[in-house]
Design a protein around this motif. Structure first.
Motif, PDB file in Angstrom:
ATOM      1  N   THR A 153     -21.867  75.746  -8.752  1.00  0.00           N
ATOM      2  CA  THR A 153     -21.330  74.556  -8.636  1.00  0.00           C
ATOM      3  C   THR A 153     -21.494  73.236  -8.843  1.00  0.00           C
ATOM      4  O   THR A 153     -21.068  72.115  -9.431  1.00  0.00           O
ATOM      5  CB  THR A 153     -20.314  74.719  -7.447  1.00  0.00           C
ATOM      6  OG1 THR A 153     -19.929  76.015  -7.069  1.00  0.00           O
ATOM      7  CG2 THR A 153     -19.367  73.675  -7.168  1.00  0.00           C
ATOM      8  N   THR A 154     -23.032  73.128  -8.156  1.00  0.00           N
ATOM      9  CA  THR A 154     -23.735  71.809  -8.232  1.00  0.00           C
ATOM     10  C   THR A 154     -24.083  71.447  -9.896  1.00  0.00           C
ATOM     11  O   THR A 154     -24.046  70.310 -10.121  1.00  0.00           O
ATOM     12  CB  THR A 154     -24.619  71.890  -7.531  1.00  0.00           C
ATOM     13  OG1 THR A 154     -24.494  72.205  -5.864  1.00  0.00           O
ATOM     14  CG2 THR A 154     -25.721  70.806  -7.410  1.00  0.00           C
ATOM     15  N   LEU A 155     -24.609  72.400 -10.469  1.00  0.00           N
ATOM     16  CA  LEU A 155     -24.987  72.273 -11.821  1.00  0.00           C
ATOM     17  C   LEU A 155     -23.787  71.658 -12.390  1.00  0.00           C
ATOM     18  O   LEU A 155     -23.927  70.677 -13.278  1.00  0.00           O
ATOM     19  CB  LEU A 155     -25.626  73.404 -12.596  1.00  0.00           C
ATOM     20  CG  LEU A 155     -26.746  74.066 -12.100  1.00  0.00           C
ATOM     21  CD1 LEU A 155     -26.927  75.496 -12.559  1.00  0.00           C
ATOM     22  CD2 LEU A 155     -27.691  73.261 -12.996  1.00  0.00           C
ATOM     23  N   LEU A 156     -22.407  72.225 -12.339  1.00  0.00           N
ATOM     24  CA  LEU A 156     -21.175  71.589 -12.989  1.00  0.00           C
ATOM     25  C   LEU A 156     -20.852  70.384 -12.557  1.00  0.00           C
ATOM     26  O   LEU A 156     -20.768  69.421 -13.466  1.00  0.00           O
ATOM     27  CB  LEU A 156     -20.244  72.741 -12.717  1.00  0.00           C
ATOM     28  CG  LEU A 156     -20.120  73.960 -13.446  1.00  0.00           C
ATOM     29  CD1 LEU A 156     -18.863  74.969 -13.069  1.00  0.00           C
ATOM     30  CD2 LEU A 156     -20.148  73.705 -15.065  1.00  0.00           C
ATOM     31  N   LEU A 157     -20.896  70.110 -11.225  1.00  0.00           N
ATOM     32  CA  LEU A 157     -20.359  68.720 -10.709  1.00  0.00           C
ATOM     33  C   LEU A 157     -21.473  67.716 -10.939  1.00  0.00           C
ATOM     34  O   LEU A 157     -20.925  66.606 -11.265  1.00  0.00           O
ATOM     35  CB  LEU A 157     -19.910  69.171  -9.533  1.00  0.00           C
ATOM     36  CG  LEU A 157     -18.923  69.927  -9.002  1.00  0.00           C
ATOM     37  CD1 LEU A 157     -18.804  70.059  -7.420  1.00  0.00           C
ATOM     38  CD2 LEU A 157     -17.828  69.379  -9.565  1.00  0.00           C
ATOM     39  N   PHE A 158     -22.624  67.812 -10.866  1.00  0.00           N
ATOM     40  CA  PHE A 158     -23.586  66.930 -10.813  1.00  0.00           C
ATOM     41  C   PHE A 158     -23.727  66.536 -12.502  1.00  0.00           C
ATOM     42  O   PHE A 158     -23.796  65.282 -12.877  1.00  0.00           O
ATOM     43  CB  PHE A 158     -25.007  67.220 -10.494  1.00  0.00           C
ATOM     44  CG  PHE A 158     -25.311  67.157  -8.938  1.00  0.00           C
ATOM     45  CD1 PHE A 158     -24.303  66.779  -7.916  1.00  0.00           C
ATOM     46  CD2 PHE A 158     -26.736  67.276  -8.516  1.00  0.00           C
ATOM     47  CE1 PHE A 158     -24.590  66.688  -6.951  1.00  0.00           C
ATOM     48  CE2 PHE A 158     -27.002  67.329  -7.203  1.00  0.00           C
ATOM     49  CZ  PHE A 158     -26.068  66.935  -6.289  1.00  0.00           C
ATOM     50  N   HIS A 159     -23.416  67.489 -13.157  1.00  0.00           N
ATOM     51  CA  HIS A 159     -23.590  67.279 -14.721  1.00  0.00           C
ATOM     52  C   HIS A 159     -22.298  66.413 -15.326  1.00  0.00           C
ATOM     53  O   HIS A 159     -22.473  65.499 -16.025  1.00  0.00           O
ATOM     54  CB  HIS A 159     -23.668  68.362 -15.415  1.00  0.00           C
ATOM     55  CG  HIS A 159     -24.398  68.460 -16.967  1.00  0.00           C
ATOM     56  ND1 HIS A 159     -25.535  67.789 -17.105  1.00  0.00           N
ATOM     57  CD2 HIS A 159     -23.519  68.494 -18.315  1.00  0.00           C
ATOM     58  CE1 HIS A 159     -25.680  67.801 -18.394  1.00  0.00           C
ATOM     59  NE2 HIS A 159     -24.516  68.141 -18.908  1.00  0.00           N
ATOM     60  N   LYS A 160     -21.174  66.909 -14.515  1.00  0.00           N
ATOM     61  CA  LYS A 160     -19.877  66.243 -15.071  1.00  0.00           C
ATOM     62  C   LYS A 160     -19.631  64.893 -14.509  1.00  0.00           C
ATOM     63  O   LYS A 160     -19.082  64.080 -14.998  1.00  0.00           O
ATOM     64  CB  LYS A 160     -18.876  67.151 -14.669  1.00  0.00           C
ATOM     65  CG  LYS A 160     -17.378  67.035 -15.341  1.00  0.00           C
ATOM     66  CD  LYS A 160     -16.483  68.070 -15.404  1.00  0.00           C
ATOM     67  CE  LYS A 160     -16.075  68.314 -13.931  1.00  0.00           C
ATOM     68  NZ  LYS A 160     -14.955  69.451 -13.767  1.00  0.00           N
ATOM     69  N   GLY A 170     -19.549  64.808  -3.495  1.00  0.00           N
ATOM     70  CA  GLY A 170     -19.890  65.028  -2.102  1.00  0.00           C
ATOM     71  C   GLY A 170     -20.380  66.241  -1.888  1.00  0.00           C
ATOM     72  O   GLY A 170     -19.791  67.380  -2.568  1.00  0.00           O
ATOM     73  N   ILE A 171     -21.064  66.685  -0.719  1.00  0.00           N
ATOM     74  CA  ILE A 171     -21.334  67.996  -0.266  1.00  0.00           C
ATOM     75  C   ILE A 171     -19.994  68.855   0.127  1.00  0.00           C
ATOM     76  O   ILE A 171     -19.892  69.759  -0.241  1.00  0.00           O
ATOM     77  CB  ILE A 171     -22.289  67.902   1.027  1.00  0.00           C
ATOM     78  CG1 ILE A 171     -23.594  67.603   0.585  1.00  0.00           C
ATOM     79  CG2 ILE A 171     -22.248  69.258   1.687  1.00  0.00           C
ATOM     80  CD1 ILE A 171     -24.619  67.346   1.408  1.00  0.00           C
ATOM     81  N   ASN A 172     -18.884  68.145   0.577  1.00  0.00           N
ATOM     82  CA  ASN A 172     -17.712  68.687   0.982  1.00  0.00           C
ATOM     83  C   ASN A 172     -16.901  69.291  -0.388  1.00  0.00           C
ATOM     84  O   ASN A 172     -16.452  70.380  -0.153  1.00  0.00           O
ATOM     85  CB  ASN A 172     -16.939  68.026   1.554  1.00  0.00           C
ATOM     86  CG  ASN A 172     -17.220  67.580   3.008  1.00  0.00           C
ATOM     87  OD1 ASN A 172     -17.909  68.375   3.754  1.00  0.00           O
ATOM     88  ND2 ASN A 172     -16.841  66.446   3.724  1.00  0.00           N
ATOM     89  N   GLN A 173     -17.155  68.368  -1.402  1.00  0.00           N
ATOM     90  CA  GLN A 173     -16.625  69.224  -2.468  1.00  0.00           C
ATOM     91  C   GLN A 173     -17.237  70.118  -3.047  1.00  0.00           C
ATOM     92  O   GLN A 173     -16.695  71.390  -3.439  1.00  0.00           O
ATOM     93  CB  GLN A 173     -16.303  68.088  -3.824  1.00  0.00           C
ATOM     94  CG  GLN A 173     -15.763  68.458  -5.150  1.00  0.00           C
ATOM     95  CD  GLN A 173     -16.008  67.452  -6.199  1.00  0.00           C
ATOM     96  OE1 GLN A 173     -16.696  66.428  -6.141  1.00  0.00           O
ATOM     97  NE2 GLN A 173     -15.264  67.683  -7.261  1.00  0.00           N
TER      98      GLN A 173
END
Length: 178
Positions: free
Chosen positions: A11-18, A25-28
């Motif tokens: 999830t982090t890979l996708l969100l940080f990249h996008k 945010g951590i909550n997302q």
């Protein structure tokens, strides 16, 4: 279903990249990874820890993709030129999102020294790769600078034009140094 740690990381890979580091945010991450807050903090003490793991994972992915992409080349010139073709391939695959490392660097303050040192560590691996292929120190530095600026300019202009220009410069460098 993958384990919580894997879900958090993918999830982090996708969100940080996008979205970038600051906009995520951590909550997302917790919500989209379908993990509890307790589970998140069991695996990562902070967003900074998660960022470091993200950078390590992203580097491993990028380096293994590059290795696959340039396999089959034999001369240093072929390897270097094919590495620039890899940038074009990644731009097409990731819609000119650019380099996760440069993107994170632009978002974090200078006092986050641990993240900065991870960024430098992985960027230095790229310098070492180029220096290993190109024995002349000045030429290796020139190619490294072209590589990094190709990534940034292709993201800025959403175009591979400067990658192609860099390849022409490199061909000229190789042919004039022989």
């Amino acid at each position: 279903m993958p384990k919580p740690r894997e879900r958090i990381l993918s999830t982090t890979l996708l969100l940080f990249h996008k979205q970038g580091f600051n906009s995520t945010g951590i909550n997302q991450i917790i919500e989209e990874a379908k993990v509890s807050k307790a589970s998140f903090y069991q695996h990562f003490r902070s967003k900074d820890d998660l960022c470091i793991e993200f950078l390590n994972q992203r580097y491993d992915y990028w380096a293994s993709e590059l290795e696959k992409f340039i396999s089959g080349t034999s001369t240093p010139e072929e390897k270097i030129l094919k590495s620039f073709d890899f940038l074009i391939y990644m731009n097409e695959k990731e819609d000119f999102r650019g380099c996760s490392f440069w993107n994170i660097l632009s978002e974090i303050p200078a006092d986050k020294e641990e993240i900065h040192s991870v960024l430098r560590y992985h960027k230095n691996k790229l310098r070492v790769f180029i220096s290993h292929e190109v024995k002349d120190e000045m030429i290796a530095a020139h190619i490294y600078l072209l590589f990094e600026s190709s990534i940034l300019t292709s993201q800025l202009y959403r175009s591979n034009e400067f990658i192609e220009t860099s390849k022409t410069i490199i061909k000229n460098i190789f042919h004039s140094s022989h």
